[in-house]
Design an enzyme around this catalytic site. Structure first.
Site, mmCIF file in Angstrom:
data_model
loop_
_atom_site.group_PDB
_atom_site.id
_atom_site.type_symbol
_atom_site.label_atom_id
_atom_site.label_comp_id
_atom_site.label_asym_id
_atom_site.label_seq_id
_atom_site.Cartn_x
_atom_site.Cartn_y
_atom_site.Cartn_z
ATOM 1 N N ASP A 1 0.774 -1.063 0.117
ATOM 2 C CA ASP A 1 -0.011 -0.168 -0.105
ATOM 3 C C ASP A 1 0.900 1.304 0.219
ATOM 4 O OD1 ASP A 1 -2.178 1.716 0.441
ATOM 5 O OD2 ASP A 1 -1.756 1.873 2.579
ATOM 6 N N ASP B 1 -0.149 5.365 1.498
ATOM 7 C CA ASP B 1 -0.552 6.097 2.205
ATOM 8 C C ASP B 1 -0.579 5.506 3.713
ATOM 9 O OD1 ASP B 1 -1.010 9.008 1.003
ATOM 10 O OD2 ASP B 1 -1.985 7.720 -0.305
#
Length: 227
Positions: free
Chosen positions: A8, A10
């Protein structure tokens, strides 16, 4: 056999989530409004609909979220400029490359946002595949991002491990059929994660090989952890 890892962005590679929460909190002070962490957290990894609805209920103003977001964005630009990658991120990427693992990224954020930070941090070249919110119809917790990322990497979802910091991200990875290691940040640490295989505090705590070994042990025991 694990053939790929998919990160991922953020909150996992850089802790943007804590910065966003601080900015919302500061921007709302002049308006006398508090944004509960619980409300903010529901939007992590997906749309900001929960925050919009909450703020508009508090003020009775249909456009209040859009107004305050301008102030939040200005604060965020100033704060995020000095943010570095989370501890251990570069180490895990280097170790994955050395081990011959395929490396991808799957994020609900836009490509321009992600490219800016990856380039600034010197991490862009690690990723063979980058799938963003610009590339899909449905962002997390929908599995589309992870399905497209693993397909582009040329691996089956069951041959890949997702690294996530949010409940929505972990849900997306699980729905796509990936194994999931969660690495919560200060904002997401108190969230309820419905589906994951292993939880670690930080990538700096142990090498990638050890995390994957612990994951393998968990899978052999057919255990899905919940917090």
């Amino acid at each position: 056999m694990i053939r790929a890892i998919v990160f991922d962005f953020d909150g996992l590679i850089i802790d943007t989530e804590t910065v966003w929460f601080e900015c919302f909190t500061e921007a709302l002070v002049p308006h006398g409004i508090e944004l509960p962490l619980e409300i903010f957290s529901r939007g992590i990894g997906t749309h900001n609909g929960e925050i919009r609805s909450y703020l508009e209920r508090q003020t009775g103003q249909a456009g209040f979220y859009d107004t305050i977001r301008s102030a939040v964005n200005e604060l965020h630009r100033a704060k995020i400029a000095s943010v570095e990658a989370r501890e251990g991120v570069r180490d895990y990427l280097e170790q994955a490359r050395a081990a011959g693992l395929r490396i991808g990224l799957a994020s609900s954020s836009g490509r321009e946002w992600i490219d800016f930070f990856l380039n600034r941090l010197g991490l862009s070249d690690f990723f063979e595949v980058i799938m963003t919110g610009d590339d899909v119809t449905n962002i997390k917790p929908d599995p589309e991002l992870y399905l497209k990322a693993t397909a582009a990497l040329g691996v089956q979802p069951s041959e890949a491990v997702a690294f996530e910091d949010s409940a929505n991200g972990a849900k997306a990875a699980g729905a796509a059929g990936l194994h999931c290691i969660i690495v919560p940040n200060p904002v997401t640490a108190q969230l309820t994660f419905e589906r994951y295989s292993l939880r670690i505090r930080s990538m700096a705590d142990q090498p990638l090989a050890e995390s994957l070994h612990r994951l393998e042990q968990t899978l052999q025991g057919d255990v899905t952890h919940g917090v």
